[in-house]
Design a protein around this motif. Sequence first.
Motif, PDB file in Angstrom:
ATOM      1  N   THR A 137      45.409  39.716   0.528  1.00  0.00           N
ATOM      2  CA  THR A 137      45.559  39.522  -0.921  1.00  0.00           C
ATOM      3  C   THR A 137      44.475  38.689  -1.575  1.00  0.00           C
ATOM      4  OG1 THR A 137      46.908  37.507  -0.703  1.00  0.00           O
ATOM      5  CG2 THR A 137      48.073  39.637  -0.628  1.00  0.00           C
ATOM      6  N   GLY A 138      43.720  37.893  -0.787  1.00  0.00           N
ATOM      7  CA  GLY A 138      42.743  36.991  -1.375  1.00  0.00           C
ATOM      8  C   GLY A 138      41.634  37.728  -2.101  1.00  0.00           C
ATOM      9  N   GLY A 139      40.977  37.035  -3.019  1.00  0.00           N
ATOM     10  CA  GLY A 139      39.920  37.670  -3.789  1.00  0.00           C
ATOM     11  C   GLY A 139      38.914  36.668  -4.320  1.00  0.00           C
ATOM     12  N   SER A 140      38.017  37.171  -5.130  1.00  0.00           N
ATOM     13  CA  SER A 140      36.918  36.382  -5.666  1.00  0.00           C
ATOM     14  C   SER A 140      37.376  35.464  -6.785  1.00  0.00           C
ATOM     15  CB  SER A 140      35.836  37.325  -6.196  1.00  0.00           C
ATOM     16  OG  SER A 140      34.842  36.628  -6.893  1.00  0.00           O
ATOM     17  N   LEU A 141      36.682  34.343  -6.915  1.00  0.00           N
ATOM     18  CA  LEU A 141      36.836  33.477  -8.087  1.00  0.00           C
ATOM     19  C   LEU A 141      35.691  33.736  -9.069  1.00  0.00           C
ATOM     20  CD1 LEU A 141      38.993  31.442  -8.890  1.00  0.00           C
ATOM     21  CD2 LEU A 141      37.579  29.624  -7.935  1.00  0.00           C
ATOM     22  N   TYR A 142      34.860  34.755  -8.767  1.00  0.00           N
ATOM     23  CA  TYR A 142      33.846  35.284  -9.689  1.00  0.00           C
ATOM     24  C   TYR A 142      32.712  34.291  -9.936  1.00  0.00           C
ATOM     25  CZ  TYR A 142      38.425  37.346 -10.366  1.00  0.00           C
ATOM     26  OH  TYR A 142      39.687  37.856 -10.145  1.00  0.00           O
ATOM     27  N   HIS A 143      32.232  33.683  -8.857  1.00  0.00           N
ATOM     28  CA  HIS A 143      31.162  32.692  -8.940  1.00  0.00           C
ATOM     29  C   HIS A 143      29.958  33.119  -8.103  1.00  0.00           C
ATOM     30  CE1 HIS A 143      34.447  29.450  -9.864  1.00  0.00           C
ATOM     31  NE2 HIS A 143      34.186  30.227 -10.898  1.00  0.00           N
ATOM     32  N   SER A 144      29.534  34.365  -8.226  1.00  0.00           N
ATOM     33  CA  SER A 144      28.414  34.877  -7.443  1.00  0.00           C
ATOM     34  C   SER A 144      27.137  34.086  -7.716  1.00  0.00           C
ATOM     35  CB  SER A 144      28.169  36.349  -7.771  1.00  0.00           C
ATOM     36  OG  SER A 144      29.288  37.136  -7.457  1.00  0.00           O
ATOM     37  N   CYS A 145      26.382  33.802  -6.667  1.00  0.00           N
ATOM     38  CA  CYS A 145      25.121  33.065  -6.822  1.00  0.00           C
ATOM     39  C   CYS A 145      24.290  33.220  -5.564  1.00  0.00           C
ATOM     40  CB  CYS A 145      25.403  31.588  -7.100  1.00  0.00           C
ATOM     41  SG  CYS A 145      26.102  30.720  -5.684  1.00  0.00           S
ATOM     42  N   GLY A 146      23.046  32.717  -5.611  1.00  0.00           N
ATOM     43  CA  GLY A 146      22.252  32.510  -4.414  1.00  0.00           C
ATOM     44  C   GLY A 146      21.318  33.608  -3.977  1.00  0.00           C
ATOM     45  N   THR A 147      21.265  34.755  -4.662  1.00  0.00           N
ATOM     46  CA  THR A 147      20.540  35.929  -4.168  1.00  0.00           C
ATOM     47  C   THR A 147      19.027  35.885  -4.405  1.00  0.00           C
ATOM     48  OG1 THR A 147      21.163  37.000  -6.243  1.00  0.00           O
ATOM     49  CG2 THR A 147      22.504  37.491  -4.297  1.00  0.00           C
ATOM     50  N   MET A 148      18.546  34.852  -5.093  1.00  0.00           N
ATOM     51  CA  MET A 148      17.097  34.638  -5.272  1.00  0.00           C
ATOM     52  C   MET A 148      16.809  33.182  -4.907  1.00  0.00           C
ATOM     53  SD  MET A 148      15.759  37.588  -6.489  1.00  0.00           S
ATOM     54  CE  MET A 148      14.317  37.212  -7.461  1.00  0.00           C
ATOM     55  N   ARG A 149      17.101  32.830  -3.691  1.00  0.00           N
ATOM     56  CA  ARG A 149      17.174  31.443  -3.227  1.00  0.00           C
ATOM     57  C   ARG A 149      15.934  30.624  -3.550  1.00  0.00           C
ATOM     58  NH1 ARG A 149      15.505  28.743   1.408  1.00  0.00           N
ATOM     59  NH2 ARG A 149      14.690  30.671   2.340  1.00  0.00           N
ATOM     60  N   MET A 150      16.163  29.436  -4.078  1.00  0.00           N
ATOM     61  CA  MET A 150      15.094  28.452  -4.294  1.00  0.00           C
ATOM     62  C   MET A 150      14.869  27.640  -3.019  1.00  0.00           C
ATOM     63  SD  MET A 150      15.008  25.289  -7.044  1.00  0.00           S
ATOM     64  CE  MET A 150      16.648  24.692  -6.561  1.00  0.00           C
ATOM     65  N   GLY A 151      13.614  27.346  -2.734  1.00  0.00           N
ATOM     66  CA  GLY A 151      13.307  26.512  -1.580  1.00  0.00           C
ATOM     67  C   GLY A 151      11.824  26.255  -1.459  1.00  0.00           C
ATOM     68  N   ALA A 152      11.452  25.467  -0.447  1.00  0.00           N
ATOM     69  CA  ALA A 152      10.047  25.148  -0.198  1.00  0.00           C
ATOM     70  C   ALA A 152       9.453  26.002   0.908  1.00  0.00           C
ATOM     71  CB  ALA A 152       9.915  23.669   0.166  1.00  0.00           C
ATOM     72  N   ASP A 153      10.287  26.672   1.696  1.00  0.00           N
ATOM     73  CA  ASP A 153       9.790  27.480   2.809  1.00  0.00           C
ATOM     74  C   ASP A 153       9.241  28.808   2.292  1.00  0.00           C
ATOM     75  OD1 ASP A 153      12.817  27.831   2.397  1.00  0.00           O
ATOM     76  OD2 ASP A 153      12.268  29.657   3.474  1.00  0.00           O
ATOM     77  N   VAL A 154       8.414  29.448   3.087  1.00  0.00           N
ATOM     78  CA  VAL A 154       7.725  30.668   2.657  1.00  0.00           C
ATOM     79  C   VAL A 154       8.681  31.840   2.454  1.00  0.00           C
ATOM     80  CG1 VAL A 154       5.550  30.018   3.719  1.00  0.00           C
ATOM     81  CG2 VAL A 154       7.235  31.298   5.061  1.00  0.00           C
ATOM     82  N   ASN A 155       9.857  31.792   3.074  1.00  0.00           N
ATOM     83  CA  ASN A 155      10.813  32.886   2.920  1.00  0.00           C
ATOM     84  C   ASN A 155      11.676  32.763   1.673  1.00  0.00           C
ATOM     85  OD1 ASN A 155      10.082  34.272   5.316  1.00  0.00           O
ATOM     86  ND2 ASN A 155      11.258  32.787   6.519  1.00  0.00           N
ATOM     87  N   ASN A 213      21.591  35.992   0.860  1.00  0.00           N
ATOM     88  CA  ASN A 213      22.158  34.658   0.585  1.00  0.00           C
ATOM     89  C   ASN A 213      23.241  34.683  -0.489  1.00  0.00           C
ATOM     90  OD1 ASN A 213      22.085  31.783   1.180  1.00  0.00           O
ATOM     91  ND2 ASN A 213      21.180  31.491  -0.834  1.00  0.00           N
ATOM     92  N   LEU A 214      23.849  35.849  -0.749  1.00  0.00           N
ATOM     93  CA  LEU A 214      24.925  35.931  -1.743  1.00  0.00           C
ATOM     94  C   LEU A 214      26.109  35.070  -1.315  1.00  0.00           C
ATOM     95  CD1 LEU A 214      26.288  37.178  -4.267  1.00  0.00           C
ATOM     96  CD2 LEU A 214      27.063  39.050  -2.781  1.00  0.00           C
TER      97      LEU A 214
END
Length: 571
Positions: A474-492, A301-302
């Motif tokens: 030429t495009g690149g990152s704006l350096y806002h990485s997030c999401g790799t330990m996703r919060m949620g209510a589902d079991v996954n 989920n990165l």
Amino acid sequence: MTHKLVGPARIAAGAFDFIIVGAGSAGCVLANRLSASGKYSVLLLEAGGEDSSPWIRIPLGYGKLFDHATLNWRYQTTPQSFLADRKVPQPRGKVLGGSSSINGLVYVRGQREDYDSWRDLGGEGWGWDDVLPYFRKSERQVRGADALHGADGPIPVSDATEPHELCDAFIGATTSLGYPENEDFNGPSQEGVGYYQMTAERGRRVSAAAGYLRPARGRRNLQVIVKAHVTRVVAEAGRAVAVEWHKGGRDYSATANGEIILSAGAINTPQIMQLSGFGPLELLKSLGIPVLADRKEIGENLQDHFQVRNVLKSSKRFTLNDDMSNIVRMAGISLRYLLLSKGPLTVSAGYAGAFLKSLPSLPTPDIQLLCINFSTDRMGNSLHDFSGFTISASQLRPESRGSVKATSADPFAAPAIDPNFLAADEDMQVMVRGFKLIRQITGARPLSNFIVDEVSPGRSVSDDASIAEYIRATGGSLYHSCGTMRMGADVNSVVDSRLRVRGIDRLRVVDGSIMPHVVSGNTHAAIVMIGEKGADMILEDAARGYDGAVGVQGVASALAPLGELQSSAHK
């Protein structure tokens, strides 16, 4: 090179009520709030060193920190399939304050709808009305307090120290096209064009370390250890019990009577989890890491914001390129900064900007523009030798999803970072529309009066196909990485709505990795908010006590002297 233990066996460094891994935007908040009462002992571990570099204090100094050898992890993505197999820089702060010590200082919360969506995706208690009090609690708004803003928090939110003729022209050109002017992107509506606010005070950066950690460094119940590279979290019988780290050629460990909190960020937090035996089964087995729990979504989920830049040549010598190419002007801006705390050295990575809809039918903006008064081939490189400035466009809510994966059982090996930029067709369509918005604005007066030429990509790039090709090249990152330990209510989901890691007691994640999806704008403000809300949750649970085993019972009696390990008190 594989890490090897140097010296004697691992040294036990004591027991603490709370152990925090990572002194970044959220970790510094936690260290302050969890130690404030004096009731709990807190250990804060940071892989980087002290935040003593003068380039951290000077707002424009972020350009010197973009690829800094010691203050930056200097990560790169894997070759990006949809970007002509290019690797994209992923700078992350390796210093007290984390990325808040090296970022561009732009203060943006995102949109109300972002947080309501978190709530609807299973993040109970994370809707806009729930998180607003924590934004207000964290900020010291220079314009004063109101229903949306706080004025007593640790992080200053200030206006640009002075306007700039180029930014005024950018704003004027944008409004001439019918877009509204907006004096507060964190106000009732994000849409419009205006000057950005920034996390600075009197011309000096205020990172999370400066705002939150520095006032707490003198507390006897808070221990801060720098240059402590965490190697794993130790779990026994389904409970996180200790943290191990490497420092100065020796290995150490500390036990937690209460909780272990990972605040190492969207890249390092999932890597530490995987090194500790929690993650996708096949990945861990392939690396020879003993599997404690098969958790397929750890590291998945990165998300990151992707940007494309336009470089314009100015007809007037009023850009930072001109200032830095003339020794007299350089001396002048330095003196102006030292005496008045004003001028080009106080500028953030977004001087002026806009949040716009790439299609009129959209309910909220989906494009962020940043206008900066300098130009370069690549961030961190030397400025161009001509009068130049840059306008960039970024998609606010990308659909593409990537991953962070450990590449070795060696904790010093960099992980594989794959944002999977532009994998979703919709993402490229939005980026092309964002690029065209820049073209519309640069073609409108009064901004067009200052433009001699479009240097990059050049006017020959005009149809959708060639624009898309330029974006890929030429495009690149704006350096806002997030999401790799996703919060949620589902079991996954990796963490629940109280940020507790599913299936492992006494382990919590409090950083940008818990975001179900990236917010619509720069991420620092949101991560500070996550730290504030996470601290309240931890203290609430501590006050109630924990089920079974050891409860948090005041300052840990087993606290051991840390000797050379303990960072000197901040002065």
